[in-house]
Every structure is written in C-alpha cells, then in structure tokens.
Design a protein around this motif. Structure first.
Motif, PDB file in Angstrom:
ATOM      1  N   GLU A   1       0.822  -1.204   0.000  1.00 45.25           N
ATOM      2  CA  GLU A   1       0.000   0.000   0.000  1.00 45.25           C
ATOM      3  C   GLU A   1       0.863   1.264   0.000  1.00 45.25           C
ATOM      4  OE1 GLU A   1      -3.149  -0.207  -0.558  1.00 45.25           O
ATOM      5  OE2 GLU A   1      -2.971  -2.384  -0.491  1.00 45.25           O
ATOM      6  N   LEU A   2       1.941   1.246   0.763  1.00 48.91           N
ATOM      7  CA  LEU A   2       2.847   2.392   0.813  1.00 48.91           C
ATOM      8  C   LEU A   2       3.463   2.637  -0.560  1.00 48.91           C
ATOM      9  CD1 LEU A   2       4.373   4.528   2.581  1.00 48.91           C
ATOM     10  CD2 LEU A   2       6.164   2.790   2.850  1.00 48.91           C
ATOM     11  N   PHE A   3       3.867   1.574  -1.239  1.00 48.24           N
ATOM     12  CA  PHE A   3       4.482   1.693  -2.553  1.00 48.24           C
ATOM     13  C   PHE A   3       3.536   2.385  -3.538  1.00 48.24           C
ATOM     14  CE2 PHE A   3       4.826  -0.269  -6.825  1.00 48.24           C
ATOM     15  CZ  PHE A   3       6.037   0.292  -7.209  1.00 48.24           C
ATOM     16  N   ALA A   4       2.289   1.937  -3.602  1.00 55.12           N
ATOM     17  CA  ALA A   4       1.333   2.531  -4.536  1.00 55.12           C
ATOM     18  C   ALA A   4       1.068   3.989  -4.204  1.00 55.12           C
ATOM     19  CB  ALA A   4       0.029   1.738  -4.527  1.00 55.12           C
ATOM     20  N   THR A   5       0.994   4.302  -2.921  1.00 60.22           N
ATOM     21  CA  THR A   5       0.730   5.679  -2.513  1.00 60.22           C
ATOM     22  C   THR A   5       1.931   6.577  -2.776  1.00 60.22           C
ATOM     23  OG1 THR A   5      -0.846   4.939  -0.832  1.00 60.22           O
ATOM     24  CG2 THR A   5       0.031   7.157  -0.594  1.00 60.22           C
ATOM     25  N   MET A   6       3.131   6.073  -2.537  1.00 62.83           N
ATOM     26  CA  MET A   6       4.332   6.846  -2.836  1.00 62.83           C
ATOM     27  C   MET A   6       4.440   7.138  -4.325  1.00 62.83           C
ATOM     28  SD  MET A   6       7.215   5.149  -0.299  1.00 62.83           S
ATOM     29  CE  MET A   6       8.570   5.895  -1.223  1.00 62.83           C
TER      30      MET A   6
ATOM     31  N   ASP B   1       8.327  14.239  -0.218  1.00 60.98           N
ATOM     32  CA  ASP B   1       8.610  15.658  -0.004  1.00 60.98           C
ATOM     33  C   ASP B   1      10.063  15.889   0.392  1.00 60.98           C
ATOM     34  OD1 ASP B   1       6.085  16.460  -0.689  1.00 60.98           O
ATOM     35  OD2 ASP B   1       5.397  16.855   1.358  1.00 60.98           O
ATOM     36  N   ALA B   2      10.695  14.868   0.967  1.00 65.23           N
ATOM     37  CA  ALA B   2      12.103  14.972   1.355  1.00 65.23           C
ATOM     38  C   ALA B   2      13.040  14.704   0.175  1.00 65.23           C
ATOM     39  CB  ALA B   2      12.407  13.991   2.485  1.00 65.23           C
ATOM     40  N   GLY B   3      12.455  14.588  -1.036  1.00 67.10           N
ATOM     41  CA  GLY B   3      13.264  14.399  -2.226  1.00 67.10           C
ATOM     42  C   GLY B   3      13.700  12.976  -2.455  1.00 67.10           C
TER      43      GLY B   3
ATOM     44  N   LYS C   1      16.547   3.828   4.397  1.00 67.70           N
ATOM     45  CA  LYS C   1      16.287   3.916   5.832  1.00 67.70           C
ATOM     46  C   LYS C   1      14.890   4.457   6.111  1.00 67.70           C
ATOM     47  CE  LYS C   1      18.467   5.626  10.088  1.00 67.70           C
ATOM     48  NZ  LYS C   1      17.256   6.232  10.680  1.00 67.70           N
ATOM     49  N   GLU C   2      14.393   5.319   5.209  1.00 69.95           N
ATOM     50  CA  GLU C   2      13.086   5.935   5.413  1.00 69.95           C
ATOM     51  C   GLU C   2      11.972   4.891   5.516  1.00 69.95           C
ATOM     52  OE1 GLU C   2      15.895   8.538   3.248  1.00 69.95           O
ATOM     53  OE2 GLU C   2      15.094   6.516   2.875  1.00 69.95           O
ATOM     54  N   ILE C   3      12.074   3.833   4.714  1.00 68.89           N
ATOM     55  CA  ILE C   3      11.051   2.784   4.745  1.00 68.89           C
ATOM     56  C   ILE C   3      11.232   1.917   5.987  1.00 68.89           C
ATOM     57  CG2 ILE C   3       9.944   0.942   3.470  1.00 68.89           C
ATOM     58  CD1 ILE C   3       9.877   3.603   2.037  1.00 68.89           C
ATOM     59  N   ALA C   4      12.479   1.565   6.281  1.00 70.56           N
ATOM     60  CA  ALA C   4      12.747   0.762   7.479  1.00 70.56           C
ATOM     61  C   ALA C   4      12.287   1.491   8.730  1.00 70.56           C
ATOM     62  CB  ALA C   4      14.238   0.447   7.568  1.00 70.56           C
ATOM     63  N   ASP C   5      12.442   2.805   8.746  1.00 67.62           N
ATOM     64  CA  ASP C   5      12.060   3.590   9.922  1.00 67.62           C
ATOM     65  C   ASP C   5      10.565   3.526  10.210  1.00 67.62           C
ATOM     66  OD1 ASP C   5      14.622   4.337  10.514  1.00 67.62           O
ATOM     67  OD2 ASP C   5      14.477   6.356   9.671  1.00 67.62           O
ATOM     68  N   ILE C   6       9.758   3.335   9.170  1.00 69.54           N
ATOM     69  CA  ILE C   6       8.311   3.218   9.396  1.00 69.54           C
ATOM     70  C   ILE C   6       8.024   2.003  10.263  1.00 69.54           C
ATOM     71  CG2 ILE C   6       6.063   2.846   8.299  1.00 69.54           C
ATOM     72  CD1 ILE C   6       7.134   4.370   5.873  1.00 69.54           C
ATOM     73  N   LEU C   7       8.695   0.900   9.932  1.00 66.33           N
ATOM     74  CA  LEU C   7       8.523  -0.329  10.716  1.00 66.33           C
ATOM     75  C   LEU C   7       9.087  -0.167  12.120  1.00 66.33           C
ATOM     76  CD1 LEU C   7       7.795  -3.317  10.979  1.00 66.33           C
ATOM     77  CD2 LEU C   7       9.963  -3.872   9.861  1.00 66.33           C
TER      78      LEU C   7
ATOM     79  N   PHE D   1       4.319  11.051  -8.677  1.00 62.32           N
ATOM     80  CA  PHE D   1       3.914  11.458 -10.021  1.00 62.32           C
ATOM     81  C   PHE D   1       3.137  12.766  -9.988  1.00 62.32           C
ATOM     82  CE2 PHE D   1       0.316  11.627 -12.982  1.00 62.32           C
ATOM     83  CZ  PHE D   1       1.022  11.911 -14.142  1.00 62.32           C
ATOM     84  N   ILE D   2       2.143  12.838  -9.116  1.00 57.27           N
ATOM     85  CA  ILE D   2       1.299  14.039  -9.090  1.00 57.27           C
ATOM     86  C   ILE D   2       2.104  15.257  -8.670  1.00 57.27           C
ATOM     87  CG2 ILE D   2      -0.656  15.123  -7.915  1.00 57.27           C
ATOM     88  CD1 ILE D   2      -2.084  12.433  -8.048  1.00 57.27           C
ATOM     89  N   LYS D   3       2.975  15.111  -7.693  1.00 53.00           N
ATOM     90  CA  LYS D   3       3.766  16.251  -7.249  1.00 53.00           C
ATOM     91  C   LYS D   3       4.735  16.724  -8.323  1.00 53.00           C
ATOM     92  CE  LYS D   3       6.879  18.019  -3.742  1.00 53.00           C
ATOM     93  NZ  LYS D   3       7.698  17.768  -2.535  1.00 53.00           N
ATOM     94  N   LYS D   4       5.328  15.806  -9.083  1.00 52.17           N
ATOM     95  CA  LYS D   4       6.360  16.156 -10.063  1.00 52.17           C
ATOM     96  C   LYS D   4       5.810  16.439 -11.447  1.00 52.17           C
ATOM     97  CE  LYS D   4      10.302  13.661  -8.072  1.00 52.17           C
ATOM     98  NZ  LYS D   4      11.442  14.499  -8.413  1.00 52.17           N
ATOM     99  N   GLU D   5       4.820  15.645 -11.861  1.00 47.70           N
ATOM    100  CA  GLU D   5       4.402  15.675 -13.258  1.00 47.70           C
ATOM    101  C   GLU D   5       2.976  16.160 -13.484  1.00 47.70           C
ATOM    102  OE1 GLU D   5       6.523  14.897 -15.667  1.00 47.70           O
ATOM    103  OE2 GLU D   5       8.142  14.296 -14.309  1.00 47.70           O
TER     104      GLU D   5
END
Length: 306
Positions: free
Chosen positions: A180-185, A254-256, A294-300, A190-194
């Motif tokens: 779910e995180l992957f699809a939302t990211m 948002d953190a690039g 690390k950003e993804i691991a940090d969620i867990l 896409f929407i933010k950039k394109e």
C-alpha cells in the motif's frame, strides 16, 4: 461531525481499491473485456468502454498516459495494461467487485467508472449534511457542488496503475502495508512532479478526512494491520491505517526521495512470498534499510503504536 458514517465511506473506497489478484499467464485478463467497445486513442494502452457516449474521460486518460510514461521511465519497463470505463449499471458484468464506479486494478486492467461513482454520491450527500464550516474548504478544490470523483477517479486511478507494476511480477508482498505504501508513494511522486495541477485534488480530501481523528481506530499496530487487514478491521479503522501510510509517503517524497521507488519495486518483487520465506521484523527492517532506504525501514521501527 458524524465521523463513523463518513469515514466508513472513505474506508470502503480505499480497502476495495487494492485487491491482491494473481496475474494470469497472459497478464491482461481479457475475459472482462467481452461486450465492451474499444475507444480509439493515441495512447499505447487499450481503452474500452461499456458506452460509446464517452464523456469526461479525456483528462483521466491523459493523466494515465503521462503517469505510464513517468513510471515506465523510472522503473525501466514498458507496462502493458488496459483501461476500462464502465457504467454503473454494467459494473457487475465487467468489474471485479462492487461498489459501482470504484477504481480498481488487477490482472492488467485498470477499471474506472464512466458515471459518477456510488461512493462519490454517498460521500457528497453525507458531507453536505454537515455544518458548512466542516466542508467549505473542499469547494475551492472540488467545485461548488463538490465533485468527489475528482478525487476518487482522477487521483486513485494513478494509485491503481502503480499497483500493476508490482502485480505483474507478484501479488504476495512480505507485508501488506509495504504494498500500500508503494502505490501511494508512486501516486504522490507522479502528481507532485508531473501533474502539479492535480495536487490539490489528491491532498485536500485526505487532509479533510484526517481531521476526523483516530477515535474510531481500535487497532493501530502494523501487526494488527497484517493479521486483520480488510476483513477483520472496521472500515474506519482500515481508513486510519491508509491515512497514516499516506502521511508517511508524503513525508518521504517531499524529502526528495522519489528515487527510492525503483528500489522499492525491486524489493517487493524479489521478496515476494511466492519466491521466498516470510522475513521476521528484524530481517525485514535490515533488508529494507540496505536495499530500499532507511526511510522505509524507519516506518517499521518507529511506528508510533506498538
């Protein structure tokens, strides 16, 4: 504010929009195409409709095409898929599950409503029954009459497309929250950039829903999300999880960190449970940090509710 009924509508939308369907040998399931009319476009993906009186689909198709080009580029592939626009009255014949008009994806198909979705209709009705101060902020984004299909179809069609890049290679992720995180990211990046003009459509409604708070969320751990997922969570509790994931996705992109997406896709495919064993939380966090970020691991690791 009648939180329970309102959040039920949102949760039904989100939980139904991400089925885990096993890919067929031919990838695109053409069995649901029977009886549909092909719409001639300049796009590489096939577009079919249950009604030749097409209205209000041009913007959706253009956005999906731009999203495909974006994701094909960053994932270094060329995804083959079909887009189906289905009338509410024909939904049961061509879509995988109700309610009519609800965006969904599986087996190489992105299925969208040709009419206003039932979910949109019910949510709009509920919102306008609330005191105006609760929903006045929606009008500048979704119009004076608050057309929530601008969120449900235009935004979530991208979320569903992102799922297909994973579903083509595997539908049994190590953790459902990763899927779910992957699809939302992907959708957010896409929407933010394109597709900057669509940003308000994507972000305003979730922010509005989040204001309902978390009082209806009985379960809040990631373990509970995996064990109970859709069937054993109340709709509002499932909605709560999805909004937490949206906020995490937003923070990461948002953190690039949009360059994390290809690594994330490869991780989902390489660790699919059809190919490997279930990893412990420690093993998962270690591999996520090393192979994705690390950003993804940090969620867990840092999930607030243990």
């Amino acid at each position: 504010m009648k939180k329970s009924t309102f959040t039920n509508l949102i949760a039904i939308l989100i939980c139904c929009s991400t089925p885990q369907m096993q890919g067929q040998e031919s990838w695109i399931d053409t069995s649901v195409h029977s009886g549909l009319t092909e719409l001639k476009t300049d796009y590489s993906f096939k577009t079919l409709t249950s009604n030749d009186a097409i209205k209000n689909t041009a913007a959706t198709l253009n956005n999906l095409n731009r999203a495909k080009l974006y994701f094909d580029r960053i994932f270094q592939t060329e995804l083959d898929f079909a887009v189906l626009f289905i009338e509410n009255k024909a939904w049961g014949k061509h879509a995988y599950f109700p309610p009519p008009g609800l965006p969904q994806a599986g087996n190489g198909n992105v299925i969208l409503g040709l009419d206003k979705s039932v979910v949109s209709q019910e949510a709009e009705k509920m919102i306008t029954q609330l005191p105006q101060q609760y929903w006045a902020s929606l009008k500048p984004i979704y119009g004076a009459d608050i057309d929530l299909d601008l969120f449900y179809r235009e935004t979530l069609s991208i979320h569903e497309l992102v799922h297909l890049y994973h579903f083509k290679e595997g539908t049994k992720p190590q953790r459902k929250w990763l899927q779910e995180l992957f699809a939302t990211m992907g959708m957010y990046a896409f929407i933010k950039k394109e597709s900057v003009s669509s940003y308000g459509l994507m972000d305003t409604y979730p922010e509005f829903v989040i204001q309902s708070g978390d009082g209806m969320a009985e379960f809040k751990t990631l373990k509970d999300f995996e064990e109970k997922y859709v069937q054993e969570l109340t709709p509002q509790n499932y909605e709560w999880y999805q909004m937490q994931l949206y906020q995490n996705a937003k923070s990461i992109i948002d953190a690039g960190k949009s360059d994390i997406l290809p690594k994330f896709l490869h991780f989902l495919i390489d660790t699919d449970l059809s190919k490997t064993e279930m990893l412990s939380d420690f093993e998962l966090s270690t591999r996520l940090e090393k192979e994705v970020g690390k950003e993804i691991a940090d969620i867990l690791i840092n999930w607030k509710y243990k």
